[in-house]
Design a protein around this motif. Structure first.
Motif, PDB file in Angstrom:
ATOM      1  N   ILE A 217       0.831  -1.207   0.000  1.00 52.74           N
ATOM      2  CA  ILE A 217       0.000   0.000   0.000  1.00 52.74           C
ATOM      3  C   ILE A 217       0.866   1.258   0.000  1.00 52.74           C
ATOM      4  O   ILE A 217       0.733   2.102  -0.890  1.00 52.74           O
ATOM      5  N   PRO A 218       1.781   1.441   0.981  1.00 54.15           N
ATOM      6  CA  PRO A 218       2.623   2.643   0.911  1.00 54.15           C
ATOM      7  C   PRO A 218       3.536   2.664  -0.306  1.00 54.15           C
ATOM      8  O   PRO A 218       3.847   3.743  -0.826  1.00 54.15           O
ATOM      9  N   GLU A 219       3.950   1.498  -0.775  1.00 50.60           N
ATOM     10  CA  GLU A 219       4.774   1.472  -1.991  1.00 50.60           C
ATOM     11  C   GLU A 219       3.995   2.021  -3.177  1.00 50.60           C
ATOM     12  O   GLU A 219       4.524   2.803  -3.984  1.00 50.60           O
ATOM     13  N   ALA A 220       2.718   1.619  -3.278  1.00 52.21           N
ATOM     14  CA  ALA A 220       1.885   2.107  -4.385  1.00 52.21           C
ATOM     15  C   ALA A 220       1.675   3.610  -4.286  1.00 52.21           C
ATOM     16  O   ALA A 220       1.732   4.331  -5.294  1.00 52.21           O
ATOM     17  N   LEU A 221       1.421   4.110  -3.085  1.00 54.73           N
ATOM     18  CA  LEU A 221       1.222   5.544  -2.907  1.00 54.73           C
ATOM     19  C   LEU A 221       2.509   6.321  -3.195  1.00 54.73           C
ATOM     20  O   LEU A 221       2.482   7.387  -3.817  1.00 54.73           O
ATOM     21  N   ALA A 222       3.650   5.781  -2.754  1.00 55.99           N
ATOM     22  CA  ALA A 222       4.923   6.450  -3.018  1.00 55.99           C
ATOM     23  C   ALA A 222       5.207   6.506  -4.517  1.00 55.99           C
ATOM     24  O   ALA A 222       5.678   7.520  -5.040  1.00 55.99           O
ATOM     25  N   ASP A 223       4.898   5.418  -5.220  1.00 58.49           N
ATOM     26  CA  ASP A 223       5.082   5.409  -6.678  1.00 58.49           C
ATOM     27  C   ASP A 223       4.190   6.459  -7.337  1.00 58.49           C
ATOM     28  O   ASP A 223       4.605   7.145  -8.283  1.00 58.49           O
ATOM     29  N   LEU A 224       2.958   6.585  -6.825  1.00 60.84           N
ATOM     30  CA  LEU A 224       2.025   7.553  -7.393  1.00 60.84           C
ATOM     31  C   LEU A 224       2.511   8.982  -7.155  1.00 60.84           C
ATOM     32  O   LEU A 224       2.391   9.844  -8.036  1.00 60.84           O
ATOM     33  N   VAL A 225       3.076   9.236  -5.979  1.00 60.68           N
ATOM     34  CA  VAL A 225       3.638  10.564  -5.703  1.00 60.68           C
ATOM     35  C   VAL A 225       4.715  10.896  -6.731  1.00 60.68           C
ATOM     36  O   VAL A 225       4.752  12.000  -7.290  1.00 60.68           O
TER      37      VAL A 225
END
Length: 500
Positions: free
Chosen positions: A230-238
């Motif tokens: 989940i945080p990996e996906a959000l970090a990638d989106l950022v």
């Protein structure tokens, strides 16, 4: 607002959610994270060469993340693979009883009937309806609200809706209200446990927290690859949206200039100017001076007596466990009152209730989906005394022995590989999250107004904002995301107002 710079301190779920929203609106966003990876409390440890979820393990309120990804012009399904769990959790007691709670309400009603009889099944159905009502009453005026207060909540619910006002029951304890629904002490204990989802005691929390039962009934989701995705996906989106995350960097001070937050100074001495600063950390860290003397005055301190619970956790590998584990498992102590009396007195319980996430187990029954040893994560509640007490190796071994013996009392024996065991104590959490004592959920939601005492996004210092599990609307992965979105909305609204 293109070109205006926002610095976010902390790449937890709240900080990442704020970053996604602000990047999507064209702001220049820099996230400062002292760890090597994103996620904050949502993390994994590596034991035996594999990652084991070692923070939050339950993913609920999927709609929060669907809305977040949609606002950024994409979809959750493009970034994460999740599937709905049919079995919410498996519960076991020392008397040998085992009970599964299901996503399908009717299956749960039938299971309650098998465990405790038809009358208790009928009362469970009434409890489920009550939990759903509390959630419906509070979703808009409290959960989605930026910073509600008692008067505002009353007006939002509506003075003409006295039944709804009465339904949330903030003046009765969760434990006493559960006693009206369940005569079987095991079920009262099971649903009282939901108070610990936000680090609180069912004996001191308002009955309002019964709504958590409905949140789980709405859906518990299994994330392929583990919660860390989940945080990996959000970090990638950022990154995709043009923001940047600087790992391994520590913010030592927030600078105030002209009466407002204007910059951050890193431990390296580098100064980063900012039009707005969001702190994704426990409010206690800000008030405790972890970000400098000026910032410490921006929020009220969290008295030690009001802290939420901490935890003692064990992440480990175990050989082909023959036990009938589900993905989420609870092993209850025989005396919940004694357990929380010990915690309230600042002691570890002699017989703790144990939560175990069997990360390699499929939904429901079945052996672990792995050819080798399986990944397991066990949690017991602990007092938030990590800033005052260092757990010795002997104490840790005593707690470990009590934890595994408590599971054995409920019929499950686990044989971990000693070399894979990773233990975190309250003083370990204090080191990761300073000025908290290891409390994992901010301020405990005790008393009728406990939930209103959490700070909102805005602080007393203009330009300085808060998000995370210690701020409104509270602890938990989706709640932290909502707090991040609330902080982003406050930044956008205040900057627009300043420009006008």
């Amino acid at each position: 607002m293109s070109g205006e710079r926002v610095v976010i301190i902390g790449a937890g779920i709240g900080g990442l959610s704020a970053a996604v929203d602000l990047c999507a609106r064209g702001l220049d966003v820099t996230v400062i994270e002292r760890a090597a990876t994103a996620g904050g409390k949502l993390s994994e440890v590596h034991a035996g060469g594999v990652g084991i979820d070692s923070g939050p393990t339950v993913f609920t309120m999927r709609w929060v993340f669907e809305a977040l990804f949609e606002a950024a012009g994409t979809t959750l399904d493009q970034h994460l693979t999740v599937r709905r769990a049919e079995t919410l959790a498996r519960h076991s007691w020392p008397d040998g009883a085992t009970f599964d709670l299901f996503a399908d309400l009717e299956r749960s009603v039938a299971a309650v009937g098998e465990l405790a009889g038809a009358a208790e099944a009928k009362r469970f159905r009434a409890f489920a309806a009550r939990a759903a009502l509390i959630y419906r009453v509070l979703e808009e005026p409290f959960i989605r609200k930026a910073k509600p207060n008692v008067l505002g909540l009353t007006l939002d619910i509506g003075l003409h809706r006295p039944a709804d006002q009465w339904s949330i029951m903030p003046y009765r304890s969760m434990w006493s209200e559960l006693g009206r629904y369940f005569k079987d002490p095991r079920l009262r204990q099971l649903f009282g446990r939901y108070a610990t989802y936000c680090g609180s005691s069912p004996f001191k929390s308002p009955a309002t927290l019964m709504l958590i039962a409905h949140v789980e009934q709405q859906g518990v989701w299994l994330v392929e690859g583990g919660m860390q995705r989940i945080p990996e996906a959000l970090a990638d989106l950022v990154g995709t949206l043009g923001g940047s995350i600087r790992y391994g960097e520590t913010c030592s001070r927030i600078v105030r200039d002209g009466g407002r937050a204007s910059a951050v100074v890193l431990a390296s001495g580098e100064r980063i100017e900012a039009d707005a600063i969001i702190v994704n950390a426990d409010p206690g860290a800000l008030a405790g001076g972890c970000f400098g003397a000026d910032a410490a005055l921006a929020v009220d301190p969290t008295p030690a007596r009001t802290r939420s619970l901490s935890a003692l956790t064990f992440a480990f590998m175990a050989e082909a466990v023959p036990a009938p584990l589900a993905r989420h498992n609870l092993f209850f102590s025989p005396d919940y009152v004694a357990e929380f009396d010990a915690l309230h007195a600042g002691r570890m319980p002699e017989i703790p209730t144990v939560y175990v996430c069997a990360q390699d187990r499929p939904d429901g029954d079945g052996p672990a989906v792995t050819n080798g040893p399986e990944r397991l994560f066990a949690i017991v509640n602990a007092p938030p005394d990590g800033d005052a007490h260092t757990y010795s190796p002997e104490e840790i071994e005593t707690c470990r022995s009590r934890t595994f013996r408590s599971m054995e009392r409920c019929g499950v024996r686990l044989d971990p590989r000693p070399e894979t065991m990773a233990v975190t104590t309250p003083d370990g959490f204090e080191k990761r999250f300073p000025a908290t004592g290891g409390a994992l959920y901010g301020r405990a939601g005790h008393g009728w107004d406990g939930a209103f005492r959490r700070p909102g996004a805005r602080t007393r210092m203009p330009g300085l904002y808060l998000c995370g599990g210690g701020t409104h609307p509270g602890a938990g992965v989706p709640m932290a995301a909502l707090s991040g979105r609330s902080a982003a909305s406050a930044v956008l609204a205040d900057r627009a107002s300043t420009r006008r």
